[in-house]
Design a protein around this motif. Sequence first.
Motif, PDB file in Angstrom:
ATOM      1  N   ALA A 152       0.852  -1.185   0.000  1.00 26.55           N
ATOM      2  CA  ALA A 152       0.000   0.000   0.000  1.00 26.55           C
ATOM      3  C   ALA A 152       0.886   1.232   0.000  1.00 26.55           C
ATOM      4  O   ALA A 152       2.003   1.216   0.537  1.00 26.55           O
ATOM      5  CB  ALA A 152      -0.921   0.004   1.218  1.00 26.55           C
ATOM      6  N   GLY A 153       0.388   2.315  -0.612  1.00 29.79           N
ATOM      7  CA  GLY A 153       1.177   3.539  -0.663  1.00 29.79           C
ATOM      8  C   GLY A 153       0.305   4.759  -0.848  1.00 29.79           C
ATOM      9  O   GLY A 153      -0.800   4.682  -1.389  1.00 29.79           O
ATOM     10  N   ILE A 154       0.811   5.892  -0.366  1.00 28.23           N
ATOM     11  CA  ILE A 154       0.137   7.181  -0.530  1.00 28.23           C
ATOM     12  C   ILE A 154       1.178   8.216  -0.906  1.00 28.23           C
ATOM     13  O   ILE A 154       2.264   8.275  -0.307  1.00 28.23           O
ATOM     14  CB  ILE A 154      -0.578   7.616   0.763  1.00 28.23           C
ATOM     15  N   ALA A 155       0.857   9.037  -1.897  1.00 25.59           N
ATOM     16  CA  ALA A 155       1.664  10.199  -2.259  1.00 25.59           C
ATOM     17  C   ALA A 155       0.818  11.440  -2.046  1.00 25.59           C
ATOM     18  O   ALA A 155      -0.384  11.438  -2.336  1.00 25.59           O
ATOM     19  CB  ALA A 155       2.120  10.114  -3.709  1.00 25.59           C
ATOM     20  N   THR A 156       1.435  12.509  -1.525  1.00 26.88           N
ATOM     21  CA  THR A 156       0.725  13.768  -1.335  1.00 26.88           C
ATOM     22  C   THR A 156       1.551  14.922  -1.900  1.00 26.88           C
ATOM     23  O   THR A 156       2.771  14.823  -2.049  1.00 26.88           O
ATOM     24  CB  THR A 156       0.453  14.055   0.160  1.00 26.88           C
ATOM     25  N   SER A 157       0.845  16.012  -2.199  1.00 22.60           N
ATOM     26  CA  SER A 157       1.510  17.234  -2.659  1.00 22.60           C
ATOM     27  C   SER A 157       0.912  18.439  -1.954  1.00 22.60           C
ATOM     28  O   SER A 157      -0.305  18.524  -1.778  1.00 22.60           O
ATOM     29  CB  SER A 157       1.375  17.403  -4.169  1.00 22.60           C
ATOM     30  N   ASN A 158       1.785  19.378  -1.595  1.00 20.16           N
ATOM     31  CA  ASN A 158       1.339  20.644  -1.010  1.00 20.16           C
ATOM     32  C   ASN A 158       1.419  21.785  -2.016  1.00 20.16           C
ATOM     33  O   ASN A 158       1.339  22.954  -1.649  1.00 20.16           O
ATOM     34  CB  ASN A 158       2.156  20.979   0.234  1.00 20.16           C
ATOM     35  N   GLY A 159       1.565  21.437  -3.294  1.00 20.15           N
ATOM     36  CA  GLY A 159       1.702  22.441  -4.343  1.00 20.15           C
ATOM     37  C   GLY A 159       3.126  22.756  -4.690  1.00 20.15           C
ATOM     38  O   GLY A 159       3.415  23.353  -5.732  1.00 20.15           O
ATOM     39  N   ASP A 160       4.043  22.322  -3.823  1.00 17.92           N
ATOM     40  CA  ASP A 160       5.461  22.600  -4.043  1.00 17.92           C
ATOM     41  C   ASP A 160       6.268  21.328  -4.250  1.00 17.92           C
ATOM     42  O   ASP A 160       7.138  21.250  -5.119  1.00 17.92           O
ATOM     43  CB  ASP A 160       6.013  23.380  -2.851  1.00 17.92           C
ATOM     44  N   LYS A 161       5.984  20.314  -3.435  1.00 16.65           N
ATOM     45  CA  LYS A 161       6.724  19.062  -3.559  1.00 16.65           C
ATOM     46  C   LYS A 161       5.809  17.879  -3.263  1.00 16.65           C
ATOM     47  O   LYS A 161       4.793  18.003  -2.569  1.00 16.65           O
ATOM     48  CB  LYS A 161       7.927  19.049  -2.618  1.00 16.65           C
ATOM     49  N   ILE A 162       6.206  16.720  -3.794  1.00 16.04           N
ATOM     50  CA  ILE A 162       5.472  15.480  -3.598  1.00 16.04           C
ATOM     51  C   ILE A 162       6.216  14.611  -2.597  1.00 16.04           C
ATOM     52  O   ILE A 162       7.433  14.428  -2.694  1.00 16.04           O
ATOM     53  CB  ILE A 162       5.282  14.725  -4.932  1.00 16.04           C
ATOM     54  N   LEU A 163       5.474  14.083  -1.619  1.00 12.95           N
ATOM     55  CA  LEU A 163       6.003  13.120  -0.667  1.00 12.95           C
ATOM     56  C   LEU A 163       5.299  11.791  -0.892  1.00 12.95           C
ATOM     57  O   LEU A 163       4.110  11.765  -1.231  1.00 12.95           O
ATOM     58  CB  LEU A 163       5.748  13.584   0.768  1.00 12.95           C
ATOM     59  N   VAL A 164       6.007  10.694  -0.702  1.00  8.42           N
ATOM     60  CA  VAL A 164       5.393   9.379  -0.872  1.00  8.42           C
ATOM     61  C   VAL A 164       5.847   8.452   0.244  1.00  8.42           C
ATOM     62  O   VAL A 164       7.005   8.515   0.692  1.00  8.42           O
ATOM     63  CB  VAL A 164       5.727   8.762  -2.256  1.00  8.42           C
ATOM     64  N   TYR A 165       4.908   7.631   0.723  1.00  7.27           N
ATOM     65  CA  TYR A 165       5.219   6.618   1.721  1.00  7.27           C
ATOM     66  C   TYR A 165       4.512   5.341   1.284  1.00  7.27           C
ATOM     67  O   TYR A 165       3.302   5.341   1.047  1.00  7.27           O
ATOM     68  CB  TYR A 165       4.721   7.038   3.106  1.00  7.27           C
ATOM     69  N   LYS A 166       5.269   4.256   1.181  1.00  6.40           N
ATOM     70  CA  LYS A 166       4.687   2.987   0.756  1.00  6.40           C
ATOM     71  C   LYS A 166       5.500   1.844   1.342  1.00  6.40           C
ATOM     72  O   LYS A 166       6.679   1.999   1.662  1.00  6.40           O
ATOM     73  CB  LYS A 166       4.633   2.885  -0.776  1.00  6.40           C
ATOM     74  N   ASP A 167       4.853   0.702   1.485  1.00  5.56           N
ATOM     75  CA  ASP A 167       5.542  -0.448   2.048  1.00  5.56           C
ATOM     76  C   ASP A 167       4.738  -1.705   1.735  1.00  5.56           C
ATOM     77  O   ASP A 167       3.585  -1.639   1.289  1.00  5.56           O
ATOM     78  CB  ASP A 167       5.718  -0.300   3.559  1.00  5.56           C
ATOM     79  N   MET A 168       5.341  -2.841   2.009  1.00  7.65           N
ATOM     80  CA  MET A 168       4.656  -4.107   1.849  1.00  7.65           C
ATOM     81  C   MET A 168       3.688  -4.314   3.006  1.00  7.65           C
ATOM     82  O   MET A 168       3.953  -3.897   4.128  1.00  7.65           O
ATOM     83  CB  MET A 168       5.661  -5.265   1.811  1.00  7.65           C
ATOM     84  N   GLY A 169       2.535  -4.940   2.724  1.00 11.98           N
ATOM     85  CA  GLY A 169       1.583  -5.255   3.767  1.00 11.98           C
ATOM     86  C   GLY A 169       0.234  -4.604   3.550  1.00 11.98           C
ATOM     87  O   GLY A 169      -0.003  -3.924   2.545  1.00 11.98           O
ATOM     88  N   LEU A 170      -0.668  -4.829   4.499  1.00 11.89           N
ATOM     89  CA  LEU A 170      -2.002  -4.265   4.445  1.00 11.89           C
ATOM     90  C   LEU A 170      -1.964  -2.782   4.781  1.00 11.89           C
ATOM     91  O   LEU A 170      -1.018  -2.283   5.391  1.00 11.89           O
ATOM     92  CB  LEU A 170      -2.925  -4.994   5.419  1.00 11.89           C
ATOM     93  N   VAL A 171      -3.010  -2.068   4.401  1.00 17.29           N
ATOM     94  CA  VAL A 171      -3.080  -0.626   4.635  1.00 17.29           C
ATOM     95  C   VAL A 171      -2.864  -0.310   6.112  1.00 17.29           C
ATOM     96  O   VAL A 171      -2.093   0.586   6.461  1.00 17.29           O
ATOM     97  CB  VAL A 171      -4.440  -0.076   4.154  1.00 17.29           C
ATOM     98  N   SER A 172      -3.525  -1.063   6.989  1.00 17.11           N
ATOM     99  CA  SER A 172      -3.418  -0.805   8.425  1.00 17.11           C
ATOM    100  C   SER A 172      -2.045  -1.143   8.977  1.00 17.11           C
ATOM    101  O   SER A 172      -1.658  -0.647  10.039  1.00 17.11           O
ATOM    102  CB  SER A 172      -4.484  -1.605   9.181  1.00 17.11           C
ATOM    103  N   GLN A 173      -1.278  -1.977   8.276  1.00 19.07           N
ATOM    104  CA  GLN A 173       0.068  -2.326   8.701  1.00 19.07           C
ATOM    105  C   GLN A 173       1.100  -1.317   8.209  1.00 19.07           C
ATOM    106  O   GLN A 173       2.113  -1.077   8.858  1.00 19.07           O
ATOM    107  CB  GLN A 173       0.432  -3.728   8.189  1.00 19.07           C
TER     108      GLN A 173
END
Length: 491
Positions: free
Chosen positions: A54-75
């Motif tokens: 599961a992974g999520i990327a976000t942007s504040n209009g200036d830069k993109i951050l991403v966090y992702k890893d193996m496993g379920l969303v709650s993990q």
Amino acid sequence: MPRGDGRLNHDLDPQDKGPQDACGVFGIYAPQEEVSKLTYFGLYALQHRGQESAGIATSNGDKILVYKDMGLVSQVFDEAALGALTGHIAVGHARYSTTGASVWANAQPTLGPTKHGTVALGHNGNLTNTHRLLELVEERLGAARAKEMREGGVTDTSILTALLGWDHYDSVTETALELLPHVDGAFCLAFMDEDTLYAARDPQGVRPLVLGKVPSGGWVVASETAALDIVGATFEREVEPGEFLTINADGVHSQHFAKAEPKGCVFEYVYLARPDTHINGKSLQAARVEMGRQLAREHPVEADMVMPTPESGTPAAVGYAQGSGIPFGQGLVKNAYVGRTFIQPSQTLRKLGVRLKLNPLREQIEGKRLVVVDDSIVRGNTQRAVVAMLRESGAAEVHLRISSPPIQWPCFYGIDFPTREELIGVTMSVEEIREHLGADSLGYISVEGMIAATEQAEERLCTACFTGEYPIEPPVDAKHLLLNQPVEASS
């Protein structure tokens, strides 16, 4: 197969790999919201579509951050991880791999450079012309880049991400509108750059993708309407086949990159999507209940109780009971806390098979003639174990009813069925399957009955896994999978 909505019947036997899901995508543009948390809950609602990473990327209009890893969303995510993902745009993804290994490097969203910044992309589906797309990588980004991708165990998603970085055009929108007509197969895309959320759906609309609006005025795209519900978004409409959306401070803008030729996956109605989802205006719970009623009409039997294989067989079992007049009951109790495990059972536990996850209610079963309803049979290991368990618990008769036709062909559009040689519907006739499973009778719904239950026009559905009629040309390197002929089905 582990399912985020609790439907675990195809993972009852660790050796019985059932139809593995497509992925789930979620995207949001909402300046007034905590988009990382809304994306987390959206992915939680889509967990059944992919449990590997599961992974999520976000942007504040200036830069993109991403966090992702193996496993379920709650993990994968906790408060700290979500708190660090700040911004007003987000793209999330829950992955099951149909191409590429199940490793961290292939988790999504994938990141790639563009002419003016970065793109983060999530993909649901499976492409059928990756060889041609790699040629485009070589033509547009250079031979070295193409060689690197070929040697690196490339995924179709990483190819798309790379091609979106082609610097020939001045915007991601222009690049995407030029690229998408070259892409074949099933794809629902949710992607973003620093200031815009994008979404696209293949011309056949094989996989579902919907557009919703949050109360604060922001916009959401998601694989299923259930993900809109969980974040409090109202359903606006489906993203049309062949449509490309841009969502930013100027609102939602729509363009079409190809003519719509709808061929929605019928297996979404049977099993893949959540029962509380709607596709093309149809409640999937209602469709599955109607499949059960149709099963009762096509394959009646004298019995004392109709019961499901928990839990994906439940709606159709309710429908069979309604259609037949036979009382509905629960004959099996599921361990609610069985999740994904990488621990192999001991030899002693392996002999117990499905008892690790299901246990019979003997007082409900003993002496009764049972109709057991399930959504599909892949290899048949689970159903065989269930029949044996019910007989050991004193069932007088066990009649299996299946709310989809025999699966006889591979899917090239995002469902990872086993090979044809492993599909019991290919290697055995219906009577041979019945005998192999140890049931007193076996009845599959007809293709016509299944389609009628969806209330969709036959020409607007993909039924390839049941009929072998493919709406999109299968990959050239996979045509050997179609060579052996199915066993003639007979009921």
